[in-house]
Design an enzyme around this catalytic site. Sequence first.
Site, PDB file in Angstrom:
ATOM      1  N   ASP A 196      48.691 -51.349  47.163  1.00 29.71           N
ATOM      2  CA  ASP A 196      47.636 -51.583  45.945  1.00 29.71           C
ATOM      3  C   ASP A 196      47.696 -52.950  45.079  1.00 29.71           C
ATOM      4  OD1 ASP A 196      50.707 -51.130  45.869  1.00 29.71           O
ATOM      5  OD2 ASP A 196      50.152 -50.259  43.414  1.00 29.71           O
ATOM      6  N   HIS A 197      48.607 -53.702  45.387  1.00 28.97           N
ATOM      7  CA  HIS A 197      48.477 -55.178  45.112  1.00 28.97           C
ATOM      8  C   HIS A 197      49.446 -55.828  46.089  1.00 28.97           C
ATOM      9  CE1 HIS A 197      51.659 -54.354  42.921  1.00 28.97           C
ATOM     10  NE2 HIS A 197      51.470 -52.952  42.258  1.00 28.97           N
TER      11      HIS A 197
ATOM     12  N   SER B   9      49.278 -50.647  39.858  1.00 26.00           N
ATOM     13  CA  SER B   9      49.123 -49.773  40.188  1.00 26.00           C
ATOM     14  C   SER B   9      47.884 -48.676  39.939  1.00 26.00           C
ATOM     15  CB  SER B   9      49.974 -49.174  40.487  1.00 26.00           C
ATOM     16  OG  SER B   9      51.287 -50.543  41.284  1.00 26.00           O
TER      17      SER B   9
ATOM     18  N   GLU C 274      53.580 -43.026  49.516  1.00 31.24           N
ATOM     19  CA  GLU C 274      53.401 -44.337  49.402  1.00 31.24           C
ATOM     20  C   GLU C 274      55.568 -44.684  49.481  1.00 31.24           C
ATOM     21  OE1 GLU C 274      53.603 -46.512  44.562  1.00 31.24           O
ATOM     22  OE2 GLU C 274      54.267 -44.465  45.000  1.00 31.24           O
TER      23      GLU C 274
ATOM     24  N   ASP D 217      57.776 -52.113  45.702  1.00 30.95           N
ATOM     25  CA  ASP D 217      57.804 -52.641  44.286  1.00 30.95           C
ATOM     26  C   ASP D 217      58.666 -53.438  43.279  1.00 30.95           C
ATOM     27  OD1 ASP D 217      55.285 -53.689  42.260  1.00 30.95           O
ATOM     28  OD2 ASP D 217      56.068 -52.382  41.829  1.00 30.95           O
TER      29      ASP D 217
ATOM     30  N   PHE E 259      64.000 -35.410  43.845  1.00 34.45           N
ATOM     31  CA  PHE E 259      64.879 -35.928  44.062  1.00 34.45           C
ATOM     32  C   PHE E 259      65.863 -36.560  43.316  1.00 34.45           C
ATOM     33  CE2 PHE E 259      62.756 -34.836  48.196  1.00 34.45           C
ATOM     34  CZ  PHE E 259      63.998 -34.081  48.585  1.00 34.45           C
TER      35      PHE E 259
ATOM     36  N   HIS F  64      59.548 -56.996  41.891  1.00 29.24           N
ATOM     37  CA  HIS F  64      60.018 -56.909  40.787  1.00 29.24           C
ATOM     38  C   HIS F  64      60.994 -57.999  39.828  1.00 29.24           C
ATOM     39  CE1 HIS F  64      55.999 -56.182  39.149  1.00 29.24           C
ATOM     40  NE2 HIS F  64      56.471 -54.769  39.727  1.00 29.24           N
TER      41      HIS F  64
END
Length: 530
Positions: free
Chosen positions: A399-400, A129, A349, A354, A304, A358
């Site tokens: 981003d990917h 990223s 974002e 993401d 937060f 993973h």
Amino acid sequence: MKLKLTAMAVAAALSAGTAAVAQATPDSFPAPAADRTTWFNAGADKVTSNDLIVNSKAPAKNVILFVGDGMGISTITAARILAGQQPNLIGSNPTATASSGEENSLSFELFPNLALSKTYSANQQTPDSAPTMTAMVTGVKTLDGVLALDQDVTRGNCATDTTVHKLQTILEIAEAAGKSTGLVSTARITHATPAANYSHTPERNWEADTDQPVGCAIPDVARQLIEFNTGNGIDVVMGGGRKYFRPNTLKDPEYTSKTGYRKDGRDLTSEWTSKYGASSSFIYAKSQFDAIDTKNTKHLLALFEPSHMQYEADRPNDTAGEPSLADMTQKSIEMLSNNKTKGFYLHVEGGRIDHAHHAGNAYRALTDAMAFSDAVQRAVDTLKAKNLLNNTLIIVTADHSHVFTIGGYPQRGNNILGKVIDPGAATYTKATDGAPYTTLSYANGLGYHVGVQGDDVYSTPVQVGRFTDMTAVDTTDKGFHQEALVPLVGGETHAGEDVAIYARGPGAGLIRGSLEQNVIFHVMNKKMTK
């Protein structure tokens, strides 16, 4: 006959303009040895040529860059289907009725302009990223792990001269032009994607001083946010990462058994309010968020969680409560739009799409993608209500991608989280081992697992490879982790294929064709009024 070209023949073919085996395409971007100027100029030239095609004259007073971290096209497709099939899920449209799902659309899929983005970095086919977001906000591709510095640095080198290698970001350009600016993320606000807007460092993991080598002179990422001094400073910051701003001697305000993470003794949250004065606030709870006066609060730091914010599927269980990504987006626009003369730049974002990928956990990845779609729609609705939609450029991209696949031949309307059932069949389709298999899977990663996992998504043992009989397993459970082909202890990896770019508003016509990722910056920079 085997074709054999000598160096002379290749040179002759190139000079003649004919296709040769070793020849790059006429539109090819800079060679691997390209420097920052070459990257920047090539991106600007592409926007100029597209501008001639669409003859786009109108400027954009406001720019919003939405990035779904890891939101590849397969993620968009699966999230679209899930939202259509199960509209009662968190993150989907509560007024919708269930459908087969395939015909559904996420909010941004209805935008009029679409392109593909090539995500490779200056040194890797499959990126992380840091360089991808750097490309989007500076117009220059760089190395993996590097934030807003050019590729002529060594990753993790504390001796890096950041003033020499620094790349100006779109947020810094907006601040210098007198615009209001904001950052929103469900990840830590010091994580690579939001941090690329304001931080210049050869190592993305230097989020706090504790993460750095002893004596490193380059300020950590959290410090760079607080010490940001372009224009009047960043106006709105919302996300996770509270511990990176607070000392390890200070208890966390929400989880009192925990402390901050910094070893330098600095409380950057109090430095924020000291820096910006009575019109500034630091908050950490939903009740405080709801009470914010958007007309009179000039600088807001909202953190937060000590680390990342909760996944959308887990957010209702948070101790102090957390606003949704859509809520944070709306509040940010309400604050930033007070700058009626100059306008604003906002980055939003969906950071945890993401993280769930993973972990090989499609449920949480897709529900976070659905929440991201809701945030885009909330932005459109808020801008429309304020009569700002027509002068705001909105870009939605990733981003990917991830090695996340949709496979088999399931019948239309088959539960996207479920096991494959062929058209017309009444029972699960069987693989060659005689067992059913899911529509969704990963090409690599941790593998099959069922159970709740929190922020540390890699902590629970998993079963890699094929799980031989999933007949009785509820694959729609939010704790279900899909099977993976290649076992990897560290979790599933990013993927290298192109991602989508969606756009609407002034300058959206420049988003067309197959683009290098750094072109996104040049579109924003060209159309944003200075």
